[in-house]
Write a protein that holds these residues in place. Structure first.
Motif, PDB file in Angstrom:
ATOM      1  N   VAL A 228       0.840  -1.200   0.000  1.00 13.07           N
ATOM      2  CA  VAL A 228       0.000   0.000   0.000  1.00 13.07           C
ATOM      3  C   VAL A 228       0.880   1.257   0.000  1.00 13.07           C
ATOM      4  CG1 VAL A 228      -1.604   1.357   1.419  1.00 13.07           C
ATOM      5  CG2 VAL A 228      -2.011  -1.078   1.069  1.00 13.07           C
ATOM      6  N   MET A 229       1.899   1.267   0.857  1.00  7.39           N
ATOM      7  CA  MET A 229       2.769   2.445   0.941  1.00  7.39           C
ATOM      8  C   MET A 229       3.513   2.683  -0.377  1.00  7.39           C
ATOM      9  SD  MET A 229       2.563   4.191   3.608  1.00  7.39           S
ATOM     10  CE  MET A 229       0.884   3.883   4.010  1.00  7.39           C
ATOM     11  N   TRP A 230       4.078   1.638  -0.969  1.00  6.37           N
ATOM     12  CA  TRP A 230       4.803   1.811  -2.233  1.00  6.37           C
ATOM     13  C   TRP A 230       3.852   2.216  -3.356  1.00  6.37           C
ATOM     14  CZ3 TRP A 230       9.495   3.118  -2.560  1.00  6.37           C
ATOM     15  CH2 TRP A 230      10.426   2.677  -1.635  1.00  6.37           C
ATOM     16  N   THR A 231       2.624   1.703  -3.329  1.00 12.03           N
ATOM     17  CA  THR A 231       1.634   2.114  -4.329  1.00 12.03           C
ATOM     18  C   THR A 231       1.336   3.606  -4.173  1.00 12.03           C
ATOM     19  OG1 THR A 231       0.652  -0.095  -4.286  1.00 12.03           O
ATOM     20  CG2 THR A 231      -0.692   1.678  -5.199  1.00 12.03           C
ATOM     21  N   ILE A 232       1.179   4.054  -2.921  1.00 12.68           N
ATOM     22  CA  ILE A 232       0.926   5.482  -2.678  1.00 12.68           C
ATOM     23  C   ILE A 232       2.118   6.316  -3.133  1.00 12.68           C
ATOM     24  CG2 ILE A 232       0.642   7.202  -0.847  1.00 12.68           C
ATOM     25  CD1 ILE A 232      -1.095   5.136   0.629  1.00 12.68           C
ATOM     26  N   VAL A 233       3.343   5.859  -2.798  1.00 13.69           N
ATOM     27  CA  VAL A 233       4.548   6.589  -3.199  1.00 13.69           C
ATOM     28  C   VAL A 233       4.640   6.671  -4.723  1.00 13.69           C
ATOM     29  CG1 VAL A 233       7.076   6.475  -3.238  1.00 13.69           C
ATOM     30  CG2 VAL A 233       5.850   6.149  -1.090  1.00 13.69           C
ATOM     31  N   LEU A 234       4.402   5.543  -5.402  1.00 11.64           N
ATOM     32  CA  LEU A 234       4.456   5.542  -6.871  1.00 11.64           C
ATOM     33  C   LEU A 234       3.364   6.436  -7.464  1.00 11.64           C
ATOM     34  CD1 LEU A 234       5.250   1.805  -7.641  1.00 11.64           C
ATOM     35  CD2 LEU A 234       6.759   3.768  -7.918  1.00 11.64           C
ATOM     36  N   ALA A 235       2.156   6.373  -6.885  1.00 12.67           N
ATOM     37  CA  ALA A 235       1.062   7.225  -7.380  1.00 12.67           C
ATOM     38  C   ALA A 235       1.415   8.703  -7.186  1.00 12.67           C
ATOM     39  CB  ALA A 235      -0.239   6.890  -6.653  1.00 12.67           C
ATOM     40  N   LEU A 236       1.988   9.040  -6.032  1.00 10.59           N
ATOM     41  CA  LEU A 236       2.390  10.430  -5.804  1.00 10.59           C
ATOM     42  C   LEU A 236       3.513  10.834  -6.756  1.00 10.59           C
ATOM     43  CD1 LEU A 236       2.303  10.651  -1.902  1.00 10.59           C
ATOM     44  CD2 LEU A 236       0.718  11.702  -3.522  1.00 10.59           C
ATOM     45  N   GLY A 237       4.441   9.906  -7.030  1.00  4.76           N
ATOM     46  CA  GLY A 237       5.516  10.193  -7.990  1.00  4.76           C
ATOM     47  C   GLY A 237       4.968  10.436  -9.381  1.00  4.76           C
ATOM     48  N   VAL A 238       4.006   9.608  -9.805  1.00  2.00           N
ATOM     49  CA  VAL A 238       3.387   9.789 -11.125  1.00  2.00           C
ATOM     50  C   VAL A 238       2.633  11.117 -11.163  1.00  2.00           C
ATOM     51  CG1 VAL A 238       1.580   8.882 -12.646  1.00  2.00           C
ATOM     52  CG2 VAL A 238       3.277   7.329 -11.684  1.00  2.00           C
ATOM     53  N   CYS A 239       1.896  11.412 -10.082  1.00  2.00           N
ATOM     54  CA  CYS A 239       1.169  12.690 -10.034  1.00  2.00           C
ATOM     55  C   CYS A 239       2.141  13.859 -10.103  1.00  2.00           C
ATOM     56  CB  CYS A 239       0.334  12.776  -8.758  1.00  2.00           C
ATOM     57  SG  CYS A 239      -1.125  11.723  -8.778  1.00  2.00           S
ATOM     58  N   LEU A 240       3.254  13.761  -9.364  1.00  3.32           N
ATOM     59  CA  LEU A 240       4.251  14.822  -9.402  1.00  3.32           C
ATOM     60  C   LEU A 240       4.811  14.996 -10.810  1.00  3.32           C
ATOM     61  CD1 LEU A 240       5.989  16.881  -7.846  1.00  3.32           C
ATOM     62  CD2 LEU A 240       7.662  15.031  -7.529  1.00  3.32           C
ATOM     63  N   ALA A 241       5.126  13.878 -11.469  1.00  2.00           N
ATOM     64  CA  ALA A 241       5.650  13.950 -12.835  1.00  2.00           C
ATOM     65  C   ALA A 241       4.632  14.585 -13.773  1.00  2.00           C
ATOM     66  CB  ALA A 241       6.040  12.556 -13.321  1.00  2.00           C
ATOM     67  N   VAL A 242       3.354  14.195 -13.635  1.00  4.24           N
ATOM     68  CA  VAL A 242       2.306  14.767 -14.480  1.00  4.24           C
ATOM     69  C   VAL A 242       2.171  16.269 -14.203  1.00  4.24           C
ATOM     70  CG1 VAL A 242      -0.202  14.807 -14.866  1.00  4.24           C
ATOM     71  CG2 VAL A 242       1.021  12.627 -14.810  1.00  4.24           C
ATOM     72  N   PHE A 243       2.180  16.666 -12.931  1.00  7.72           N
ATOM     73  CA  PHE A 243       2.059  18.091 -12.612  1.00  7.72           C
ATOM     74  C   PHE A 243       3.270  18.876 -13.092  1.00  7.72           C
ATOM     75  CE2 PHE A 243      -1.003  16.772  -9.135  1.00  7.72           C
ATOM     76  CZ  PHE A 243      -2.110  17.258  -9.799  1.00  7.72           C
ATOM     77  N   VAL A 244       4.463  18.301 -12.970  1.00  8.99           N
ATOM     78  CA  VAL A 244       5.655  18.992 -13.478  1.00  8.99           C
ATOM     79  C   VAL A 244       5.547  19.154 -14.990  1.00  8.99           C
ATOM     80  CG1 VAL A 244       8.144  18.714 -13.866  1.00  8.99           C
ATOM     81  CG2 VAL A 244       7.193  18.384 -11.590  1.00  8.99           C
ATOM     82  N   PHE A 245       5.108  18.088 -15.681  1.00  5.54           N
ATOM     83  CA  PHE A 245       4.944  18.157 -17.133  1.00  5.54           C
ATOM     84  C   PHE A 245       3.914  19.221 -17.500  1.00  5.54           C
ATOM     85  CE2 PHE A 245       2.443  16.763 -20.827  1.00  5.54           C
ATOM     86  CZ  PHE A 245       3.414  16.861 -21.812  1.00  5.54           C
ATOM     87  N   LEU A 246       2.773  19.199 -16.817  1.00  4.63           N
ATOM     88  CA  LEU A 246       1.726  20.188 -17.103  1.00  4.63           C
ATOM     89  C   LEU A 246       2.196  21.603 -16.778  1.00  4.63           C
ATOM     90  CD1 LEU A 246      -1.470  18.321 -15.822  1.00  4.63           C
ATOM     91  CD2 LEU A 246      -0.797  18.737 -18.196  1.00  4.63           C
ATOM     92  N   PHE A 247       2.951  21.750 -15.669  1.00 11.90           N
ATOM     93  CA  PHE A 247       3.459  23.064 -15.301  1.00 11.90           C
ATOM     94  C   PHE A 247       4.431  23.590 -16.350  1.00 11.90           C
ATOM     95  CE2 PHE A 247       6.730  25.672 -13.248  1.00 11.90           C
ATOM     96  CZ  PHE A 247       5.937  26.705 -12.771  1.00 11.90           C
TER      97      PHE A 247
END
Length: 198
Positions: free
Chosen positions: A130-149
């Motif tokens: 669960v923790m690694w899934t959350i970390v990976l999801a947050l990493g993907v979200c961060l990458a998407v937000f950085v890309f969008l930014f």
């Protein structure tokens, strides 16, 4: 039932052993084992053809001694049964305690190998997943937000540049328009002046 039978066999065999030892001693109707008393009656009774003639008093004494021995054996058997029942109760108590301890141990091992997440007890492997899934999801979200930014930033910069170019072009157009208007005004004035002079 087996226990009672085994206790009875042990008692009878102990009686036989003691009889064998006492048989070597003097036989008596008043002392010794039941078997020794029977042996005394058999040896001391007289013979009549193929029969043994036994004194009636001896039979009553022998009967009393046998009944006493049976009474003693019954009492001993009752004591053995009560001891066995107590031991069985103790064994049952120990089994219950063992089961309780085993349940507590299982619970403690489960709790040791588990973690609580939002009040839910999870195994460590599930927790890690669960923790690694959350970390990976947050990493993907961060990458998407950085890309969008970055994309938004580049669009904003391009828009600012286009706006500045447009302002510059408009300023140039305005200056030309002013120049043309001034020229037209002068020419108009000149023409008016020429017409007045003519």
């Amino acid at each position: 039932m087996r226990i009672k039978l085994s206790v009875l066999i042990v008692l009878l065999s102990s009686c036989m052993l003691s009889f064998a030892q006492e048989n070597n001693d003097k036989l008596s109707l008043e002392k010794g084992t039941v078997e020794g008393q029977f042996q005394y009656v058999i040896e001391k009774s007289s013979r009549y053809e193929d029969y043994k003639v036994v004194k009636e008093g001896w039979l009553y004494a022998l009967k009393a001694h046998v009944l006493d021995s049976v009474k003693y054996l019954k009492r001993d058997l009752r004591q053995s049964n009560s001891t066995i029942a107590a031991k069985q109760s103790e064994v049952d108590s120990i089994k219950k305690e063992y089961a309780s301890m085993d349940d507590k141990l299982t619970g403690a091992v489960k709790e040791r190998d588990s973690l609580r997440l939002l009040g839910i007890l999870l195994s460590k492997s599930t927790y890690n997943s669960v923790m690694w899934t959350i970390v990976l999801a947050l990493g993907v979200c961060l990458a998407v937000f950085v890309f969008l930014f970055r994309r938004s930033q580049s669009v904003t910069n391009q828009t600012k540049k286009d706006l500045q170019d447009l302002k510059d072009e408009f300023e140039t157009f305005r200056k030309r328009a002013l120049d043309r208007e001034e020229k037209l005004s002068r020419k108009y004035l000149d023409d008016i002046n020429k017409m007045k002079s003519k």
